[in-house]
Design a protein around this motif. Structure first.
Motif, PDB file in Angstrom:
ATOM      1  N   PHE A  50       0.853  -1.184   0.000  1.00 44.16           N
ATOM      2  CA  PHE A  50       0.000   0.000   0.000  1.00 44.16           C
ATOM      3  C   PHE A  50       0.888   1.232   0.000  1.00 44.16           C
ATOM      4  N   ARG A  51       0.512   2.223  -0.795  1.00 47.25           N
ATOM      5  CA  ARG A  51       1.239   3.496  -0.821  1.00 47.25           C
ATOM      6  C   ARG A  51       0.224   4.615  -0.976  1.00 47.25           C
ATOM      7  N   LYS A  52       0.282   5.566  -0.076  1.00 41.28           N
ATOM      8  CA  LYS A  52      -0.625   6.723  -0.092  1.00 41.28           C
ATOM      9  C   LYS A  52      -2.087   6.303  -0.087  1.00 41.28           C
ATOM     10  N   VAL A  53      -2.425   5.408   0.807  1.00 38.23           N
ATOM     11  CA  VAL A  53      -3.810   4.937   0.948  1.00 38.23           C
ATOM     12  C   VAL A  53      -4.385   5.515   2.244  1.00 38.23           C
ATOM     13  N   ARG A  54      -5.608   6.014   2.151  1.00 36.07           N
ATOM     14  CA  ARG A  54      -6.364   6.481   3.320  1.00 36.07           C
ATOM     15  C   ARG A  54      -7.464   5.469   3.564  1.00 36.07           C
ATOM     16  N   MET A  55      -7.547   4.979   4.802  1.00 32.33           N
ATOM     17  CA  MET A  55      -8.519   3.927   5.100  1.00 32.33           C
ATOM     18  C   MET A  55      -9.235   4.260   6.396  1.00 32.33           C
ATOM     19  N   ASP A 100       3.411   5.785   3.622  1.00 28.82           N
ATOM     20  CA  ASP A 100       2.726   7.069   3.439  1.00 28.82           C
ATOM     21  C   ASP A 100       1.211   6.931   3.488  1.00 28.82           C
ATOM     22  N   CYS A 101       0.708   6.140   4.421  1.00 24.36           N
ATOM     23  CA  CYS A 101      -0.731   5.884   4.546  1.00 24.36           C
ATOM     24  C   CYS A 101      -1.304   6.586   5.768  1.00 24.36           C
ATOM     25  N   VAL A 102      -2.640   6.713   5.789  1.00 20.52           N
ATOM     26  CA  VAL A 102      -3.363   7.224   6.946  1.00 20.52           C
ATOM     27  C   VAL A 102      -4.493   6.250   7.228  1.00 20.52           C
ATOM     28  N   PHE A 103      -4.437   5.615   8.403  1.00 20.88           N
ATOM     29  CA  PHE A 103      -5.441   4.626   8.785  1.00 20.88           C
ATOM     30  C   PHE A 103      -6.166   5.105  10.044  1.00 20.88           C
ATOM     31  N   ASP A 104      -7.487   5.152   9.982  1.00 19.84           N
ATOM     32  CA  ASP A 104      -8.332   5.466  11.132  1.00 19.84           C
ATOM     33  C   ASP A 104      -9.186   4.226  11.372  1.00 19.84           C
ATOM     34  N   THR A 105      -8.748   3.395  12.308  1.00 21.49           N
ATOM     35  CA  THR A 105      -9.331   2.072  12.425  1.00 21.49           C
ATOM     36  C   THR A 105      -9.210   1.548  13.853  1.00 21.49           C
ATOM     37  N   LYS A 106      -9.970   0.565  14.183  1.00 24.59           N
ATOM     38  CA  LYS A 106      -9.927  -0.082  15.488  1.00 24.59           C
ATOM     39  C   LYS A 106      -9.447  -1.520  15.289  1.00 24.59           C
ATOM     40  N   VAL A 131       5.398  -0.789   8.373  1.00 25.85           N
ATOM     41  CA  VAL A 131       4.587   0.410   8.168  1.00 25.85           C
ATOM     42  C   VAL A 131       5.541   1.598   8.272  1.00 25.85           C
ATOM     43  N   ARG A 132       5.632   2.407   7.192  1.00 24.79           N
ATOM     44  CA  ARG A 132       6.580   3.534   7.146  1.00 24.79           C
ATOM     45  C   ARG A 132       5.846   4.852   6.870  1.00 24.79           C
ATOM     46  N   ASN A 133       6.318   5.900   7.532  1.00 26.39           N
ATOM     47  CA  ASN A 133       5.870   7.261   7.240  1.00 26.39           C
ATOM     48  C   ASN A 133       4.355   7.358   7.192  1.00 26.39           C
ATOM     49  N   SER A 134       3.689   6.745   8.161  1.00 25.17           N
ATOM     50  CA  SER A 134       2.235   6.665   8.152  1.00 25.17           C
ATOM     51  C   SER A 134       1.649   7.129   9.479  1.00 25.17           C
ATOM     52  N   VAL A 135       0.341   7.389   9.454  1.00 24.32           N
ATOM     53  CA  VAL A 135      -0.424   7.708  10.650  1.00 24.32           C
ATOM     54  C   VAL A 135      -1.396   6.565  10.881  1.00 24.32           C
ATOM     55  N   VAL A 136      -1.361   5.997  12.084  1.00 23.88           N
ATOM     56  CA  VAL A 136      -2.281   4.917  12.437  1.00 23.88           C
ATOM     57  C   VAL A 136      -3.032   5.350  13.692  1.00 23.88           C
ATOM     58  N   LYS A 137      -4.340   5.582  13.528  1.00 21.39           N
ATOM     59  CA  LYS A 137      -5.175   6.038  14.630  1.00 21.39           C
ATOM     60  C   LYS A 137      -6.197   4.964  14.951  1.00 21.39           C
ATOM     61  N   GLU A 194       8.043   2.565  11.262  1.00 19.15           N
ATOM     62  CA  GLU A 194       9.177   3.455  11.066  1.00 19.15           C
ATOM     63  C   GLU A 194       8.673   4.844  10.682  1.00 19.15           C
ATOM     64  N   ASN A 195       9.087   5.852  11.449  1.00 19.70           N
ATOM     65  CA  ASN A 195       8.677   7.238  11.203  1.00 19.70           C
ATOM     66  C   ASN A 195       7.160   7.378  11.141  1.00 19.70           C
ATOM     67  N   CYS A 196       6.472   6.758  12.089  1.00 18.95           N
ATOM     68  CA  CYS A 196       5.004   6.773  12.113  1.00 18.95           C
ATOM     69  C   CYS A 196       4.482   7.587  13.288  1.00 18.95           C
ATOM     70  N   LYS A 197       3.217   8.024  13.141  1.00 15.28           N
ATOM     71  CA  LYS A 197       2.462   8.591  14.251  1.00 15.28           C
ATOM     72  C   LYS A 197       1.405   7.575  14.618  1.00 15.28           C
TER      73      LYS A 197
END
Length: 143
Positions: free
Chosen positions: A20-25, A41-47, A58-64, A78-81
């Motif tokens: 996955f690259r630049k995927v918002r989920m 480079d992904c953004v995941f808003d998930t439980k 998982v690199r350079n991504s946001v996982v909420k 790596e380099n994640c929030k």
């Protein structure tokens, strides 16, 4: 998948060799039981994401979301929030490299972890073994 958006429950469950690259989920229970996959480079808003996942990067991504990656094995962030309650518990061979954990509490319970965190963390609960380097911790719980 690249440069797209998804909304789903149980998204990609039991999949393997995902890239996955630049995927918002957005959704619940994503990426459970997946293997041999890379997310950049992904953004995941998930439980409950990445439960029982193996061999994941998982690199350079946001996982909420709450309860991130419980029971995972060989997972690297790596380099994640990372944002949310009780992340990364009961993990084996968990690695965090230059990650920021925002509003995370009760992290790393019974996990084998090697982590270098770039910002303070709310709390760490009873890690099994390894090292956690962090600028500050609100509370360390040993139960």
């Amino acid at each position: 998948m690249e440069d797209c958006t998804a909304e789903s429950e149980y998204f990609m469950m039991r999949s393997y060799h995902l890239a996955f690259r630049k995927v918002r989920m957005k959704g619940k229970y994503s990426f459970q039981y997946i293997t041999d996959s890379v997310f950049e480079d992904c953004v995941f808003d998930t439980k409950d994401a990445f439960w029982h996942a193996k061999n994941i990067t998982v690199r350079n991504s946001v996982v909420k979301g709450e309860y991130l990656a419980w029971y995972s094995e060989n997972i690297t962030f790596e380099n994640c929030k990372i944002i949310g309650t009780q992340p990364l518990c009961y993990c084996r061979n968990l690695r965090l490299i230059n990650c920021e954990m925002i509003e995370t509490d009760l992290s790393f319970e019974r996990s084998e972890v090697e982590a270098t965190l770039t910002a303070p963390i709310v709390s760490i609960k009873n890690p099994l073994l390894g090292h956690i380097y962090v600028p500050a911790v609100g509370e360390i719980l040993k139960v």
